[in-house]
Scaffold this motif. Structure first.
Motif, PDB file in Angstrom:
ATOM      1  N   LEU A  12       0.832  -1.244  -0.216  1.00 53.29           N
ATOM      2  CA  LEU A  12       0.132  -0.061  -0.148  1.00 53.29           C
ATOM      3  C   LEU A  12       0.857   1.233  -0.062  1.00 53.29           C
ATOM      4  CD1 LEU A  12      -2.639  -1.113   2.617  1.00 53.29           C
ATOM      5  CD2 LEU A  12      -2.669  -1.518   0.247  1.00 53.29           C
ATOM      6  N   ARG A  13       0.239   2.381  -0.695  1.00 51.60           N
ATOM      7  CA  ARG A  13       0.919   3.691  -0.713  1.00 51.60           C
ATOM      8  C   ARG A  13      -0.014   4.760  -0.867  1.00 51.60           C
ATOM      9  NH1 ARG A  13       4.591   5.197  -5.663  1.00 51.60           N
ATOM     10  NH2 ARG A  13       2.476   5.647  -6.632  1.00 51.60           N
ATOM     11  N   PRO A  14       0.057   5.811   0.118  1.00 53.51           N
ATOM     12  CA  PRO A  14      -1.057   6.815   0.101  1.00 53.51           C
ATOM     13  C   PRO A  14      -0.898   7.533  -1.326  1.00 53.51           C
ATOM     14  CG  PRO A  14       0.419   7.112   1.954  1.00 53.51           C
ATOM     15  CD  PRO A  14       1.208   5.958   1.214  1.00 53.51           C
ATOM     16  N   LEU A  15      -1.865   8.137  -1.522  1.00 51.44           N
ATOM     17  CA  LEU A  15      -2.190   8.782  -2.910  1.00 51.44           C
ATOM     18  C   LEU A  15      -1.252   9.696  -3.551  1.00 51.44           C
ATOM     19  CD1 LEU A  15      -6.143   9.211  -3.257  1.00 51.44           C
ATOM     20  CD2 LEU A  15      -4.610   7.532  -4.240  1.00 51.44           C
ATOM     21  N   SER A  16      -0.891  10.498  -2.160  1.00 55.85           N
ATOM     22  CA  SER A  16       0.048  11.548  -2.472  1.00 55.85           C
ATOM     23  C   SER A  16       1.579  11.235  -1.712  1.00 55.85           C
ATOM     24  CB  SER A  16      -0.229  12.960  -1.722  1.00 55.85           C
ATOM     25  OG  SER A  16      -0.681  12.562  -0.318  1.00 55.85           O
ATOM     26  N   GLY A  17       1.622   9.880  -1.350  1.00 57.88           N
ATOM     27  CA  GLY A  17       2.927   9.458  -0.851  1.00 57.88           C
ATOM     28  C   GLY A  17       4.165   9.131  -1.704  1.00 57.88           C
ATOM     29  N   THR A  18       5.348   8.847  -1.308  1.00 57.67           N
ATOM     30  CA  THR A  18       6.248   8.621  -2.102  1.00 57.67           C
ATOM     31  C   THR A  18       6.659   7.178  -1.901  1.00 57.67           C
ATOM     32  OG1 THR A  18       8.005   9.233  -0.250  1.00 57.67           O
ATOM     33  CG2 THR A  18       7.230  10.880  -1.606  1.00 57.67           C
ATOM     34  N   GLU A  19       7.885   6.790  -2.498  1.00 57.14           N
ATOM     35  CA  GLU A  19       8.365   5.090  -2.153  1.00 57.14           C
ATOM     36  C   GLU A  19       8.465   4.906  -0.665  1.00 57.14           C
ATOM     37  OE1 GLU A  19       8.946   6.949  -4.462  1.00 57.14           O
ATOM     38  OE2 GLU A  19       8.596   5.732  -6.313  1.00 57.14           O
ATOM     39  N   ALA A  20       8.899   6.054   0.153  1.00 66.49           N
ATOM     40  CA  ALA A  20       9.293   5.943   1.550  1.00 66.49           C
ATOM     41  C   ALA A  20       8.114   5.813   2.377  1.00 66.49           C
ATOM     42  CB  ALA A  20       9.921   6.880   1.934  1.00 66.49           C
ATOM     43  N   LEU A  95      24.092  13.097 -11.679  1.00 71.55           N
ATOM     44  CA  LEU A  95      25.342  12.617 -10.933  1.00 71.55           C
ATOM     45  C   LEU A  95      24.983  11.449 -10.088  1.00 71.55           C
ATOM     46  CD1 LEU A  95      26.756  16.367 -10.110  1.00 71.55           C
ATOM     47  CD2 LEU A  95      27.677  14.910 -11.720  1.00 71.55           C
ATOM     48  N   PRO A  96      25.751  10.493  -9.896  1.00 76.32           N
ATOM     49  CA  PRO A  96      25.474   9.651  -8.889  1.00 76.32           C
ATOM     50  C   PRO A  96      25.729  10.055  -7.505  1.00 76.32           C
ATOM     51  CG  PRO A  96      27.660   8.933  -9.931  1.00 76.32           C
ATOM     52  CD  PRO A  96      27.070  10.297 -10.616  1.00 76.32           C
ATOM     53  N   VAL A  97      26.499  11.049  -7.227  1.00 78.39           N
ATOM     54  CA  VAL A  97      26.708  11.619  -5.981  1.00 78.39           C
ATOM     55  C   VAL A  97      26.517  13.004  -6.166  1.00 78.39           C
ATOM     56  CG1 VAL A  97      27.907  12.148  -3.869  1.00 78.39           C
ATOM     57  CG2 VAL A  97      27.893   9.680  -4.926  1.00 78.39           C
ATOM     58  N   VAL A  98      25.813  13.735  -5.732  1.00 82.17           N
ATOM     59  CA  VAL A  98      25.586  15.466  -6.112  1.00 82.17           C
ATOM     60  C   VAL A  98      26.693  16.153  -5.453  1.00 82.17           C
ATOM     61  CG1 VAL A  98      24.186  17.295  -5.809  1.00 82.17           C
ATOM     62  CG2 VAL A  98      22.996  14.949  -6.295  1.00 82.17           C
ATOM     63  N   ARG A  99      27.606  16.843  -6.344  1.00 86.14           N
ATOM     64  CA  ARG A  99      28.319  17.850  -5.657  1.00 86.14           C
ATOM     65  C   ARG A  99      28.465  18.795  -6.587  1.00 86.14           C
ATOM     66  NH1 ARG A  99      32.665  15.274  -2.160  1.00 86.14           N
ATOM     67  NH2 ARG A  99      31.439  13.781  -0.839  1.00 86.14           N
ATOM     68  N   ASP A 123      11.997  13.005  -2.449  1.00 89.67           N
ATOM     69  CA  ASP A 123      10.777  12.466  -2.883  1.00 89.67           C
ATOM     70  C   ASP A 123      11.191  11.218  -3.827  1.00 89.67           C
ATOM     71  OD1 ASP A 123       9.069  14.149  -1.912  1.00 89.67           O
ATOM     72  OD2 ASP A 123       8.960  15.493  -3.524  1.00 89.67           O
ATOM     73  N   ARG A 124      12.351  11.009  -4.393  1.00 92.49           N
ATOM     74  CA  ARG A 124      12.545  10.013  -4.952  1.00 92.49           C
ATOM     75  C   ARG A 124      13.140   8.841  -4.115  1.00 92.49           C
ATOM     76  NH1 ARG A 124      14.874  10.414 -10.715  1.00 92.49           N
ATOM     77  NH2 ARG A 124      13.577  12.398 -11.667  1.00 92.49           N
ATOM     78  N   GLY A 125      13.083   9.111  -2.839  1.00 91.23           N
ATOM     79  CA  GLY A 125      13.434   7.921  -1.735  1.00 91.23           C
ATOM     80  C   GLY A 125      15.115   7.601  -1.749  1.00 91.23           C
ATOM     81  N   GLU A 126      15.770   8.703  -2.384  1.00 93.00           N
ATOM     82  CA  GLU A 126      17.316   8.763  -2.170  1.00 93.00           C
ATOM     83  C   GLU A 126      18.074   9.175  -1.071  1.00 93.00           C
ATOM     84  OE1 GLU A 126      19.049   9.848  -6.062  1.00 93.00           O
ATOM     85  OE2 GLU A 126      17.594   9.043  -7.492  1.00 93.00           O
TER      86      GLU A 126
END
Length: 248
Positions: A12-20, A95-99, A123-126
């Protein structure tokens, strides 16, 4: 409801939820029987306006739209970003790691640009923890901007508030363990004993505002530089440096 791995569980995931926000339930283990949600017919004793209903429908539509767009954070920001403010976000997503060093002129919107990157990764769960490091006079401004524009409630950590924030925490837990979203005064955290502790428990995403104040021969600037050097030593840590000065 999302597709489940088997017929015995519910994903289950809320309508306005993210992967987290995804939850996996096993109906057989639930104390109360799981059943579809039902919404009762509106009662005449609780009248509502057509404008209110239209606003609610529009809010839901905009919230759901983010799942189909290029940016998942589109419905979680309280403003319409300008085209040029999306450039750091586009660069960060490659970038794989944001710098990144964002060295725009005053008034261009560096806070907006950094906040867009931060909100998108959350929001991407990263990323699920972050700290903003800034001069003490900017702490309140950052907390207000993150709350009003990005729907992120942060804890301000300054020389005057740290003791209150830490009060009641167990000895084994730091305030950065207890509070995943923080805005931290550089003058407070740069002290040698605090710097080492913060470097050990620092979140995986750090934004440094007025980064040019962390370079120089003055003792305070050397302490700030040592702090940034420690944080940057972790190759997996996302790091955004903001400055209005053009570095060469």
């Amino acid at each position: 409801m999302l597709p489940s791995a088997d017929n015995e569980t519910l994903c289950l995931r809320p309508l306005s939820g993210t992967e987290a926000d995804i939850q996996v339930l096993h109906p057989a283990l639930e104390r109360n029987q799981i059943r579809p949600a039902r919404f009762g017919i509106p009662e005449i004793s609780q009248p509502a306006t057509q404008d209110g209903a239209r606003l609610l429908a529009e809010a839901l539509r905009v919230s759901l739209r983010r799942g189909a767009g290029p940016f998942r954070s589109a419905a979680r920001v309280g403003f319409e970003p300008r085209a040029y403010q999306l450039v750091p976000l586009l660069m960060a997503l490659r970038l794989p790691v944001v710098r990144l060093l964002i060295a725009d002129d005053v008034g261009i919107g560096k806070t907006i640009e950094a906040g867009l990157v931060l909100r998108e990764l959350i929001d991407r769960g990263e990323d699920d923890r972050f700290s903003v490091l800034c001069p003490p006079h900017l702490v309140e401004q950052w907390t207000d901007e993150l709350r009003s524009k990005f729907d992120l409630d942060t804890v301000a950590v300054t020389a005057s508030s740290a003791a209150r924030v830490e009060r009641g925490l167990p000895a084994s837990q730091t305030l950065f363990d207890a509070h995943p979203y923080t805005v931290v005064s550089l003058d407070y955290i740069k002290a040698d004993r605090r710097r080492e502790t913060f470097a050990r428990v620092c979140p995986g995403f750090v934004i440094v505002d007025e980064a040019h104040t962390c370079v120089g021969t003055h003792q305070g600037r050397q302490q700030r530089f040592e702090l940034l050097k420690r944080l940057a030593a972790d190759p997996e840590r996302h790091l955004l440096l903001l400055t209005a000065s053009q570095w060469r």
